[in-house]
Design a protein around this motif. Structure first.
Motif, PDB file in Angstrom:
ATOM      1  N   GLN A 238       0.835  -1.187   0.000  1.00 25.89           N
ATOM      2  CA  GLN A 238       0.000   0.000   0.000  1.00 25.89           C
ATOM      3  C   GLN A 238       0.876   1.246   0.000  1.00 25.89           C
ATOM      4  N   GLN A 239       0.286   2.376  -0.345  1.00 25.68           N
ATOM      5  CA  GLN A 239       1.044   3.627  -0.351  1.00 25.68           C
ATOM      6  C   GLN A 239       1.364   4.046   1.085  1.00 25.68           C
ATOM      7  N   TYR A 240       2.626   4.410   1.297  1.00 26.07           N
ATOM      8  CA  TYR A 240       3.029   4.816   2.644  1.00 26.07           C
ATOM      9  C   TYR A 240       4.234   5.748   2.544  1.00 26.07           C
ATOM     10  N   SER A 241       4.321   6.633   3.517  1.00 23.76           N
ATOM     11  CA  SER A 241       5.426   7.587   3.551  1.00 23.76           C
ATOM     12  C   SER A 241       6.701   6.893   4.019  1.00 23.76           C
ATOM     13  N   LEU A 242       7.763   7.045   3.242  1.00 20.34           N
ATOM     14  CA  LEU A 242       9.052   6.453   3.623  1.00 20.34           C
ATOM     15  C   LEU A 242       9.567   7.096   4.908  1.00 20.34           C
ATOM     16  N   GLU A 243       9.330   8.361   5.069  1.00 19.82           N
ATOM     17  CA  GLU A 243       9.789   9.068   6.275  1.00 19.82           C
ATOM     18  C   GLU A 243       9.147   8.472   7.530  1.00 19.82           C
TER      19      GLU A 243
ATOM     20  N   ALA B 218       9.992  14.402   0.012  1.00 22.23           N
ATOM     21  CA  ALA B 218       8.945  13.476   0.453  1.00 22.23           C
ATOM     22  C   ALA B 218       8.847  12.327  -0.545  1.00 22.23           C
ATOM     23  N   ILE B 219       8.934  11.104  -0.031  1.00 16.61           N
ATOM     24  CA  ILE B 219       8.911   9.925  -0.899  1.00 16.61           C
ATOM     25  C   ILE B 219       7.828   8.971  -0.407  1.00 16.61           C
ATOM     26  N   ASP B 220       6.941   8.596  -1.319  1.00 17.15           N
ATOM     27  CA  ASP B 220       5.914   7.598  -1.003  1.00 17.15           C
ATOM     28  C   ASP B 220       6.282   6.280  -1.691  1.00 17.15           C
ATOM     29  N   ILE B 221       6.257   5.209  -0.917  1.00 18.99           N
ATOM     30  CA  ILE B 221       6.600   3.898  -1.451  1.00 18.99           C
ATOM     31  C   ILE B 221       5.364   3.002  -1.460  1.00 18.99           C
TER      32      ILE B 221
ATOM     33  N   LEU C  58      21.577  -5.113  -1.454  1.00 14.91           N
ATOM     34  CA  LEU C  58      22.993  -5.445  -1.638  1.00 14.91           C
ATOM     35  C   LEU C  58      23.813  -4.610  -0.667  1.00 14.91           C
ATOM     36  N   VAL C  59      25.080  -4.991  -0.510  1.00 18.60           N
ATOM     37  CA  VAL C  59      25.950  -4.309   0.442  1.00 18.60           C
ATOM     38  C   VAL C  59      27.280  -3.988  -0.218  1.00 18.60           C
ATOM     39  N   LYS C  60      27.835  -2.828   0.129  1.00 18.71           N
ATOM     40  CA  LYS C  60      29.155  -2.415  -0.328  1.00 18.71           C
ATOM     41  C   LYS C  60      29.975  -1.981   0.880  1.00 18.71           C
ATOM     42  N   ASN C  61      31.281  -2.217   0.796  1.00 20.29           N
ATOM     43  CA  ASN C  61      32.180  -1.755   1.851  1.00 20.29           C
ATOM     44  C   ASN C  61      32.520  -0.289   1.633  1.00 20.29           C
ATOM     45  N   GLN C  62      32.581   0.460   2.739  1.00 19.00           N
ATOM     46  CA  GLN C  62      32.934   1.873   2.694  1.00 19.00           C
ATOM     47  C   GLN C  62      34.452   2.031   2.824  1.00 19.00           C
ATOM     48  N   ASN C  63      34.937   3.179   2.387  1.00 17.82           N
ATOM     49  CA  ASN C  63      36.357   3.483   2.531  1.00 17.82           C
ATOM     50  C   ASN C  63      36.511   4.642   3.511  1.00 17.82           C
ATOM     51  N   PRO C  64      37.256   4.527   4.607  1.00 19.71           N
ATOM     52  CA  PRO C  64      38.218   3.456   4.907  1.00 19.71           C
ATOM     53  C   PRO C  64      37.592   2.253   5.606  1.00 19.71           C
ATOM     54  N   GLN C  65      36.380   2.424   6.245  1.00 18.16           N
ATOM     55  CA  GLN C  65      35.750   1.301   6.912  1.00 18.16           C
ATOM     56  C   GLN C  65      34.243   1.496   6.958  1.00 18.16           C
ATOM     57  N   GLY C  66      33.574   0.432   7.292  1.00 11.61           N
ATOM     58  CA  GLY C  66      32.117   0.513   7.368  1.00 11.61           C
ATOM     59  C   GLY C  66      31.437  -0.222   6.230  1.00 11.61           C
ATOM     60  N   SER C  67      30.123  -0.382   6.373  1.00 12.90           N
ATOM     61  CA  SER C  67      29.316  -1.074   5.357  1.00 12.90           C
ATOM     62  C   SER C  67      28.182  -0.175   4.907  1.00 12.90           C
ATOM     63  N   ASN C  68      27.792  -0.321   3.660  1.00 16.85           N
ATOM     64  CA  ASN C  68      26.687   0.440   3.095  1.00 16.85           C
ATOM     65  C   ASN C  68      25.673  -0.547   2.519  1.00 16.85           C
ATOM     66  N   PHE C  69      24.592  -0.756   3.280  1.00 18.02           N
ATOM     67  CA  PHE C  69      23.511  -1.618   2.806  1.00 18.02           C
ATOM     68  C   PHE C  69      22.557  -0.767   1.975  1.00 18.02           C
ATOM     69  N   GLN C  70      22.372  -1.154   0.706  1.00 18.54           N
ATOM     70  CA  GLN C  70      21.527  -0.404  -0.216  1.00 18.54           C
ATOM     71  C   GLN C  70      20.253  -1.192  -0.509  1.00 18.54           C
ATOM     72  N   ILE C  71      19.119  -0.552  -0.240  1.00 16.73           N
ATOM     73  CA  ILE C  71      17.819  -1.202  -0.417  1.00 16.73           C
ATOM     74  C   ILE C  71      17.017  -0.396  -1.432  1.00 16.73           C
ATOM     75  N   THR C  72      16.436  -1.076  -2.416  1.00 16.47           N
ATOM     76  CA  THR C  72      15.521  -0.419  -3.337  1.00 16.47           C
ATOM     77  C   THR C  72      14.112  -0.961  -3.113  1.00 16.47           C
ATOM     78  N   LEU C  73      13.150  -0.048  -3.038  1.00 19.76           N
ATOM     79  CA  LEU C  73      11.746  -0.403  -2.850  1.00 19.76           C
ATOM     80  C   LEU C  73      10.901   0.338  -3.886  1.00 19.76           C
ATOM     81  N   PRO C  74       9.850  -0.278  -4.386  1.00 21.02           N
ATOM     82  CA  PRO C  74       9.052   0.373  -5.460  1.00 21.02           C
ATOM     83  C   PRO C  74       8.351   1.639  -4.976  1.00 21.02           C
ATOM     84  N   LEU C  75       8.389   2.647  -5.838  1.00 25.42           N
ATOM     85  CA  LEU C  75       7.661   3.890  -5.553  1.00 25.42           C
ATOM     86  C   LEU C  75       6.183   3.685  -5.837  1.00 25.42           C
ATOM     87  N   ILE C  76       5.368   4.597  -5.347  1.00 23.13           N
ATOM     88  CA  ILE C  76       3.933   4.525  -5.596  1.00 23.13           C
ATOM     89  C   ILE C  76       3.696   4.730  -7.082  1.00 23.13           C
ATOM     90  N   LYS C  77       2.827   3.899  -7.680  1.00 21.85           N
ATOM     91  CA  LYS C  77       2.577   3.997  -9.123  1.00 21.85           C
ATOM     92  C   LYS C  77       1.532   5.080  -9.401  1.00 21.85           C
TER      93      LYS C  77
END
Length: 378
Positions: A228-233, A261-264, A359-378
């Motif tokens: 359902q449509q919902y505010s990402l915030e 403002a992003i609605d997913i 998916l996940v990527k390593n940060q420089n010099p350290q740390g992790s970056n988890f990237q999530i994609t979710l569908p926007l409201i049509k």
């Protein structure tokens, strides 16, 4: 195939027999006309010439002579017979034309018949090919279903083995801790420590079983996602508020960066579960007095959420393994960070069920970056 060949042969023979009959009829007509014309000429010669019947017949039956042929040609030229069609010539022309027409018609009928037959064969071949294709597809589908069932059976066996293995260690530890905690052979402080250890193991078992129940429900389609449509915030606010105490205990600051403002279009409960698992994972691996940033942006059809921590990162060889059920990295084991190994597996499954990606990527010099994609409201 044999019956079809017999039909072709019979029809072809009927056409040829019919054509042969017409040719024979034409020949008989020609013979009759020729005889009638010959009889007419004989009668006329006898009637109008001084020759006797025997002389006329002998002249007609005698062999040709070159001198007589030459004389006859001169007479034909003299009286213009070469430029005129005689009765006999007309008979021969009619006979020839009829024979030609019969022959052409026969060939045409045979060609038409064979073309029709070839088209019919082509249609039948296409039908057979389609049936073979359908049978091949059905066989392939059956094989795929059998392979899928075999894989599912293997997965069930593997899951049972994994669950038994994962439960064995905490249960053994819990059993030992409870035995010591209830034993009078140890001091009160030692018994108290093992009592706390037992509580930790119980919480770990509870966490693992809860994750397993959710995974089994998703895999068995017992849970239907209701996007359902919902505010990402608002969704991120709920996720952060649910884990803020864990972050405060480690003096970790959580910063949410969202410039628009992003609605997913997602299932709110289960998406919150997935994002919560990822953020909880980031808190566990982040050092004290560090910061976790949650950065949001919109793409063409998807919202991009990045959860960036300042932890030790993930070994390159483990980047594709961390989403496996019950997998715990080497660093997790060495640092004795608590976990069941089902959080990221569950998170990825929930996100992918909603046509998103993790998916996940390593940060420089350290740390992790988890990237999530979710569908926007049509």
């Amino acid at each position: 195939m044999g019956k079809r060949s017999s039909k072709i042969l019979i029809i072809s023979l009927l056409i040829l027999l019919f054509s042969g009959g017409l040719l024979f009829w034409n020949y008989q007509s020609f013979q009759t006309g020729f005889r009638e014309n010959q009889a007419y000429l004989l009668g006329k010669l006898i009637e109008e010439s001084s020759l006797s019947e025997e002389q006329v017949i002998r002249i007609v039956n005698q062999e040709t002579d070159e001198a007589q042929i030459e004389t006859g040609q001169l007479l034909s030229e003299k009286y213009g017979l070469l430029n005129k069609e005689t009765t006999q010539q007309n008979l021969i022309q009619k006979y020839t034309i009829k024979n030609l027409l019969i022959t052409i018609t026969t060939v045409f009928l045979l060609i038409v018949f064979f073309i029709f037959h070839l088209k019919r064969l082509r249609k039948e071949q296409i039908l057979v090919d389609n049936q073979l294709t359908e049978q091949t597809e059905a066989i392939t589908l059956t094989q795929l279903q059998l392979q899928k069932k075999s894989k599912e059976d293997d997965d069930i066996k593997s899951s049972i083995t994994e669950i038994a293995h994962q439960l064995k260690t905490p249960i053994s530890s819990l059993k030992l801790s409870m035995e010591i905690a209830l034993s009078e052979n140890y001091s009160v402080d030692e018994r108290q420590d093992f009592k706390k250890q037992a509580e930790i193991q119980i919480n770990k078992l509870d966490l693992m079983l809860d994750g397993l129940v959710k995974i089994s429900q998703l895999e068995a389609d017992l849970i239907s996602l209701s996007p359902q449509q919902y505010s990402l915030e608002k969704l991120l606010e709920k996720v952060v508020n649910g884990l803020i105490m864990s972050a405060i205990e480690k003096k970790i600051e959580i910063e949410v960066i969202q410039t628009e403002a992003i609605d997913i279009f997602v299932d709110i409960k289960w998406t919150r579960e997935a994002l919560g698992n990822i953020l909880e994972n980031a808190i566990k691996y982040s050092p004290t007095d560090s910061k976790i940033r949650i950065r949001c942006s919109s793409l063409v059809n998807y919202a991009l959420i990045e959860i960036i921590d300042q932890g030790p990162g993930i070994a390159k060889e483990e980047l594709s393994l961390i989403y496996q059920r019950f997998y715990r990295g080497q660093q997790t084991v060495e640092t004795e960070i608590e976990g069941s190994g089902v959080g990221l597996f569950l998170a990825r499954k929930i996100i992918e069920e909603q046509h998103g990606a993790l998916l996940v990527k390593n940060q420089n010099p350290q740390g992790s970056n988890f990237q999530i994609t979710l569908p926007l409201i049509k």
